[in-house]
Structure formats: C-alpha cells, structure tokens
Design an enzyme around this catalytic site. Structure first.
Site, PDB file in Angstrom:
ATOM      1  N   THR A  44      18.039 -17.832  15.842  1.00 29.90           N
ATOM      2  CA  THR A  44      17.551 -16.919  16.866  1.00 29.90           C
ATOM      3  C   THR A  44      17.548 -15.457  16.447  1.00 29.90           C
ATOM      4  OG1 THR A  44      19.771 -16.835  17.850  1.00 29.90           O
ATOM      5  CG2 THR A  44      18.197 -18.414  18.792  1.00 29.90           C
TER       6      THR A  44
ATOM      7  N   GLY B 217      18.208 -16.332   9.917  1.00 31.25           N
ATOM      8  CA  GLY B 217      17.713 -17.595  10.439  1.00 31.25           C
ATOM      9  C   GLY B 217      16.341 -17.465  11.054  1.00 31.25           C
TER      10      GLY B 217
ATOM     11  N   TYR C  16      35.573 -15.411   5.605  1.00 30.49           N
ATOM     12  CA  TYR C  16      34.134 -15.656   5.483  1.00 30.49           C
ATOM     13  C   TYR C  16      33.767 -15.953   4.029  1.00 30.49           C
ATOM     14  CZ  TYR C  16      29.114 -14.755   6.226  1.00 30.49           C
ATOM     15  OH  TYR C  16      27.744 -14.854   6.300  1.00 30.49           O
TER      16      TYR C  16
END
Length: 319
Positions: free
Chosen positions: A56, A60, A207
C-alpha cells in the site's frame, strides 16, 4: 582494460563506498556504464500473476505498479483492506487496463499467513511472481501473536511459510523475491539469539539482523523450491514512509541523495520480468548480483546458517 572491465570496476567502487552506491548517485552513474542490462520488454508479464506483500505504500506500491505496467495481474497483500482498495483504484488510474486484486493478511500473525496461503493456493491457478516486501521496525521489542520477535517473524518466518503454502501454484520458473536491506551488511547472523532476547534492544539492529537471515537463507531456500528462482534485492537508500517514520534523522541528513520509491523498487521489478532468469539463491542491487558480505566480521560460523534454518522450520512448522 576493456570497457566492460572498467564498468565492473566503477560499479564495484560504487558498491563498496556504500554512500555512493546505495544513494541516488549509484543508478545515475551505473545506467551510463557499458553493460547496463536492458529493461524488460513491454508486456513481458502479460498473462502472469504476481503477489506483493506490504503493497500500500513505498517500495511495495512501487513494485506493484511496476509489475502491473508490465502486464501482470497483481495481488496486493495488505493488512488494511480499505487502504488496499484505495491503492487498487490508484493503480487502475495510473496503469490503464491494470488487473489488481486486494487480499487481506496481517503478515505479523502466522495464523493469518496460513489462512492467506490456503485461500490463494485454493483460488489461483498459477502464481509467477511472489514479492516479500512487507516490513516493520518497531521502536521497542514487540512480539507477534505467536510470541516471536516481530521483525524476525514478519521478515523471515512469514515469507518462508507463505511461499511454502503457495508452492502448489508457483509455476515452473516462478520468481520469489525478498526485499532486504543494505543495513544487513553491518550485522552478522546471531544464530543463538534470533529472537533478540539478550542485551538492550535496538530497532535498527533487530531489523538488520532479520534481513541478514533472509540473505543467508537464500541458497537453502533455492534448494527447497527448486522449480523457482529465489532472490533477495536490496533497494539502497530510498525515501519511503518507513524511512520517514523509523529513521527521521537519517532522512534529514541524506534526503538530497535518497532514491525515490520507484528507484528503490526498480531492480525487484526488473528481476521479476527479465528473461532469461539469472541464477537463483542470489542477492541483487541495481541489476547486478552482489556479495552476501562486505566485511569479514559478518561471515557466519560454520553450521550457523543450518542452525538458523532448523529454527525457522520449527517455528513455521515446516516439514
């Protein structure tokens, strides 16, 4: 020195400098060097089906737009279905004739991942491209509904599980792509603390550790899904909502040379469509295969990757 050799040398210098190679300077220079790979042919994904997680915004969304522009039917795998529908409508406007479907899934929840995998495997005749892009960098250690550290669950366990569930509909030669991060170059595989239970929690370290594991697993995943081509791509430094939210100081300093989202997603889209498919089990950036390690200190100890893979299989309940 030949033009090709000189081109390779310049490309390597850009890559090892990090700042030049990862920023918008990298592609600006590389596109002008001899041997820059050709763009995918117009319509090269016509008749093919793709799925993109975390579709969204940011990388991506840019990936979904790029795949749709090449003719693919694109499934947007999103947590917020209403937002997904808005993005679908934006893609219809941006790419005339686009075929876009919204599929809801909270990829941080392995039960939800299983539900999505079963729905897609039961509803699709084929899947040609699967892009694992969804990501998060929580400010403090956060656990998934199954009790896993969230970045490791979202970036490793969920993509591996989802791909395994979709194996029955992955076509011969399908491309499976993990969107990783150049930040993993600064981390080694901590195979005895994959859930980050020791020490002071650092969002950026967590991460990067999860992205390190993505890359280390590539050869094993290629062997697990031999009829596909498995890749990781790292986008360099892109000005995405995730960077704006999680790394505001970095963005403030580097903003003049950050890539836009389309620039960050460019190699992912290229790998999904280029023909013939490059060798799988490999890491890519700016349309070239890259090394797993830039520093000797990040190389895993003997057996560490196998140990980590055993943990992934156990937590995802894979055969």
């Amino acid at each position: 020195m030949t033009f090709q050799a000189a081109s390779r040398a310049v490309d390597t210098v850009l890559d090892r400098s990090v700042v030049l190679g990862f920023s918008s300077v990298g592609p600006a220079v590389r596109r002008r060097l001899p041997g820059w790979p050709a763009d995918p042919a117009s319509g090269s994904l016509t008749g093919k089906v793709a799925a993109v997680t975390g579709a969204t915004s940011g990388l991506g969304l840019a990936t979904a737009r790029g795949l749709a522009a090449l003719g693919a039917t694109v499934h947007l795998v999103v947590r917020d279905e209403e937002k997904g529908r808005r993005v679908r409508d934006e893609l219809f406007a941006a790419v005339p004739g686009a075929s876009v479907v919204v599929d809801r899934c909270d990829l941080g929840d392995l039960d939800d991942v299983r539900d999505l995998g079963e729905r897609l495997a039961g509803g699709l005749d084929r899947l040609d491209v699967l892009v694992h892009n969804a990501g998060a960098m929580p400010s403090e250690r956060t656990e998934s509904p199954q009790g896993h550290e969230l970045t490791m669950s979202l970036h490793v366990l969920a993509p591996v599980l989802l791909t395994d569930l979709l194996a029955p509909v992955l076509t011969d030669g399908a491309r499976v792509l993990f969107v990783t991060s150049g930040g993993m170059y600064g981390q080694r595989l901590v195979e005895d603390d994959l859930e980050y239970e020791r020490g002071d929690y650092s969002p950026t370290t967590a991460y990067a550790r999860s992205k390190r594991l993505q890359v280390e697993l590539l050869p094993l995943l290629q062997r697990r899904w031999p009829s596909t081509s498995v890749y990781a791509t790292h986008p360099g430094w892109a000005d995405t909502p995730g960077v704006q939210t999680s790394l505001p100081r970095f963005r403030q300093v580097m903003r003049p040379v950050l890539r836009d989202a389309d620039g960050g997603a460019e190699t992912t889209v290229w790998l999904a469509a280029t023909d013939p498919a490059p060798e799988g089990g490999t890491l890519w950036h700016d349309r070239r295969q890259r090394p797993f390690h830039l520093l000797p200190t990040t190389r895993p100890r003997l057996g560490a990757v196998d140990d980590a893979w055993a943990w992934v299989r156990a937590q995802a309940d894979l055969a």
